[in-house]
Design an enzyme around this catalytic site. Sequence first.
Site, PDB file in Angstrom:
ATOM      1  N   LYS A  13       0.836  -1.216   0.000  1.00 30.64           N
ATOM      2  CA  LYS A  13       0.000   0.000   0.000  1.00 30.64           C
ATOM      3  C   LYS A  13       0.867   1.260   0.000  1.00 30.64           C
ATOM      4  O   LYS A  13       0.647   2.170  -0.794  1.00 30.64           O
ATOM      5  CB  LYS A  13      -0.912   0.055   1.241  1.00 30.64           C
ATOM      6  CG  LYS A  13      -1.887  -1.081   1.372  1.00 30.64           C
ATOM      7  CD  LYS A  13      -2.836  -0.853   2.529  1.00 30.64           C
ATOM      8  CE  LYS A  13      -2.175  -0.759   3.888  1.00 30.64           C
ATOM      9  NZ  LYS A  13      -1.614  -2.014   4.392  1.00 30.64           N
ATOM     10  N   ARG A  88      -9.580   1.119   8.702  1.00 25.48           N
ATOM     11  CA  ARG A  88      -9.151  -0.244   9.034  1.00 25.48           C
ATOM     12  C   ARG A  88     -10.258  -1.029   9.724  1.00 25.48           C
ATOM     13  O   ARG A  88     -10.088  -2.209  10.008  1.00 25.48           O
ATOM     14  CB  ARG A  88      -7.949  -0.176   9.975  1.00 25.48           C
ATOM     15  CG  ARG A  88      -6.603  -0.452   9.306  1.00 25.48           C
ATOM     16  CD  ARG A  88      -5.544  -0.353  10.375  1.00 25.48           C
ATOM     17  NE  ARG A  88      -4.315  -1.033  10.040  1.00 25.48           N
ATOM     18  CZ  ARG A  88      -3.248  -0.440   9.532  1.00 25.48           C
ATOM     19  NH1 ARG A  88      -3.278   0.843   9.247  1.00 25.48           N
ATOM     20  NH2 ARG A  88      -2.147  -1.116   9.313  1.00 25.48           N
ATOM     21  N   ARG A 127      11.603  -5.385   4.087  1.00 22.40           N
ATOM     22  CA  ARG A 127      11.437  -3.952   4.398  1.00 22.40           C
ATOM     23  C   ARG A 127      12.323  -3.566   5.590  1.00 22.40           C
ATOM     24  O   ARG A 127      12.998  -2.545   5.562  1.00 22.40           O
ATOM     25  CB  ARG A 127       9.963  -3.667   4.709  1.00 22.40           C
ATOM     26  CG  ARG A 127       9.705  -2.239   5.142  1.00 22.40           C
ATOM     27  CD  ARG A 127       8.260  -1.868   5.018  1.00 22.40           C
ATOM     28  NE  ARG A 127       7.414  -2.463   6.045  1.00 22.40           N
ATOM     29  CZ  ARG A 127       6.085  -2.460   6.016  1.00 22.40           C
ATOM     30  NH1 ARG A 127       5.453  -1.925   4.994  1.00 22.40           N
ATOM     31  NH2 ARG A 127       5.374  -3.007   6.982  1.00 22.40           N
ATOM     32  N   ARG A 139      10.972  -0.330  12.103  1.00 24.10           N
ATOM     33  CA  ARG A 139       9.682  -0.272  12.798  1.00 24.10           C
ATOM     34  C   ARG A 139       9.584  -1.380  13.844  1.00 24.10           C
ATOM     35  O   ARG A 139       9.951  -2.529  13.574  1.00 24.10           O
ATOM     36  CB  ARG A 139       8.559  -0.457  11.771  1.00 24.10           C
ATOM     37  CG  ARG A 139       8.229   0.773  11.008  1.00 24.10           C
ATOM     38  CD  ARG A 139       7.263   0.492   9.882  1.00 24.10           C
ATOM     39  NE  ARG A 139       6.004  -0.126  10.342  1.00 24.10           N
ATOM     40  CZ  ARG A 139       4.914  -0.185   9.610  1.00 24.10           C
ATOM     41  NH1 ARG A 139       4.914   0.323   8.388  1.00 24.10           N
ATOM     42  NH2 ARG A 139       3.832  -0.747  10.072  1.00 24.10           N
ATOM     43  N   ARG A 150      -0.802  -8.567  13.643  1.00 26.30           N
ATOM     44  CA  ARG A 150      -1.371  -7.569  12.721  1.00 26.30           C
ATOM     45  C   ARG A 150      -2.215  -8.252  11.649  1.00 26.30           C
ATOM     46  O   ARG A 150      -3.256  -7.741  11.236  1.00 26.30           O
ATOM     47  CB  ARG A 150      -0.244  -6.735  12.079  1.00 26.30           C
ATOM     48  CG  ARG A 150       0.421  -5.799  13.085  1.00 26.30           C
ATOM     49  CD  ARG A 150       1.758  -5.320  12.595  1.00 26.30           C
ATOM     50  NE  ARG A 150       1.666  -4.367  11.511  1.00 26.30           N
ATOM     51  CZ  ARG A 150       2.653  -4.122  10.658  1.00 26.30           C
ATOM     52  NH1 ARG A 150       3.803  -4.760  10.760  1.00 26.30           N
ATOM     53  NH2 ARG A 150       2.491  -3.244   9.708  1.00 26.30           N
TER      54      ARG A 150
HETATM   55  P1  AMP Z   1       0.694   0.917   9.088  1.00 28.54           P
HETATM   56  O1  AMP Z   1       1.873   1.838   8.959  1.00 28.54           O
HETATM   57  O2  AMP Z   1      -0.456   1.313   8.241  1.00 28.54           O
HETATM   58  O3  AMP Z   1       1.081  -0.521   8.935  1.00 28.54           O
HETATM   59  O4  AMP Z   1       0.189   1.072  10.588  1.00 28.54           O
HETATM   60  C1  AMP Z   1       1.016   0.764  11.695  1.00 28.54           C
HETATM   61  C2  AMP Z   1       0.173   0.657  12.939  1.00 28.54           C
HETATM   62  O5  AMP Z   1      -0.454   1.903  13.219  1.00 28.54           O
HETATM   63  C3  AMP Z   1      -0.957  -0.339  12.877  1.00 28.54           C
HETATM   64  O6  AMP Z   1      -0.542  -1.659  13.144  1.00 28.54           O
HETATM   65  C4  AMP Z   1      -1.883   0.192  13.969  1.00 28.54           C
HETATM   66  O7  AMP Z   1      -1.409  -0.112  15.232  1.00 28.54           O
HETATM   67  C5  AMP Z   1      -1.746   1.697  13.786  1.00 28.54           C
HETATM   68  N1  AMP Z   1      -2.732   2.204  12.813  1.00 28.54           N
HETATM   69  C6  AMP Z   1      -2.496   2.744  11.616  1.00 28.54           C
HETATM   70  N2  AMP Z   1      -3.624   3.089  10.989  1.00 28.54           N
HETATM   71  C7  AMP Z   1      -4.620   2.739  11.814  1.00 28.54           C
HETATM   72  C8  AMP Z   1      -6.031   2.815  11.734  1.00 28.54           C
HETATM   73  N3  AMP Z   1      -6.646   3.302  10.647  1.00 28.54           N
HETATM   74  N4  AMP Z   1      -6.757   2.357  12.787  1.00 28.54           N
HETATM   75  C9  AMP Z   1      -6.164   1.846  13.883  1.00 28.54           C
HETATM   76  N5  AMP Z   1      -4.846   1.744  14.017  1.00 28.54           N
HETATM   77  C10 AMP Z   1      -4.063   2.180  12.995  1.00 28.54           C
END
Ligand code: AMP
Length: 298
Positions: A13, A88, A127, A139, A150
């Site tokens: 993404k 999400r 990554r 991360r 996740r």
């Molecule tokens: P990402 O970078 O999109 O993989 O997001 C990393 C982490 O941020 C996720 O595993 C969640 O803990 C939190 N997070 C990001 N976007 C959301 C969302 N829309 N709703 C809830 N938690 C989020």
Amino acid sequence: MRLILLGPPGSGKGTQAQRLVHRHGIVQLSTGEMLRAAAAAGTPVGLQAKEIMANGGLVPDEVVVGIIADRIEEPDAKKGFILDGFPRTVPQAEALDELLRKKHLKLDAVVELRVNESALLARVEKRAEETRARGEEVRLDDTPEVLTKRLAQYRSLTEPLIHYYSERRKLLTVDGMMTIEHVTREINRILTALGALEPKEHEEPESASKASRTAKKTAKRTTRKAAESASLAAKPARKAAKGASKPASKVKAAKKAAKKTAKQPARKTVKKAARRAARAANARKGAKGSKKAHEKAS
Ligand code: AMP
């Protein structure tokens, strides 16, 4: 253009969002990035989110909805945006619908990047490796243990969005196992077919749903050959979509052309089948004739 990229962690993404930003000059709104920045800055929201993120959980809906509601008000989001990692959950999607409705804005599409789960761990590990090689901090959630959590969250809370947007005729699925370049090309083709890349933000092209259906069908095809024929199949839809901004007569003509082209393969097949049947009938006749002649002779 307003677009959502949907997919599990490691589906690409972020990579695709950046490529779209680069090409179309619209902003990428990544809630993950925003939360990481908030955590690094030590804001109350960031501190609350940091632990949840490190454990592979989801930050409460009201927190992320609040972040997005503020962010889409910023001037750089006026032209359009790509949501990466938001929504999400179904309540987040409902909140987004409400936000957009109040602002009289339309969501163009939700592009789902479909990937084999078995490939995700390798992708996330890669990554992490690349981040380390750049000398950046890896991360906390890019580890096999957190990834498993996740993914479980994705399955139970995010995957229902596939149904949510499919019901609303917004969902387009792309094979996320193709190369980065192929996925980008496919997304761009879909967006063009939808007319989403044209600057008419408030108009729904007359044949958008038709284009969407065509694009959806074609997006699912994975082989190169199929992708090529899919490109042809999308042409009439694109033409018709374009026609939506033209005078009525041209729209009619575009629709007619689209219909005609759409019918062609079927018609060709019918003609072919008819020819084959005629040949078979002749052959049977011939065989009968020669059998009779044979019987007479004997
Ligand atoms: P990402 O970078 O999109 O993989 O997001 C990393 C982490 O941020 C996720 O595993 C969640 O803990 C939190 N997070 C990001 N976007 C959301 C969302 N829309 N709703 C809830 N938690 C989020």
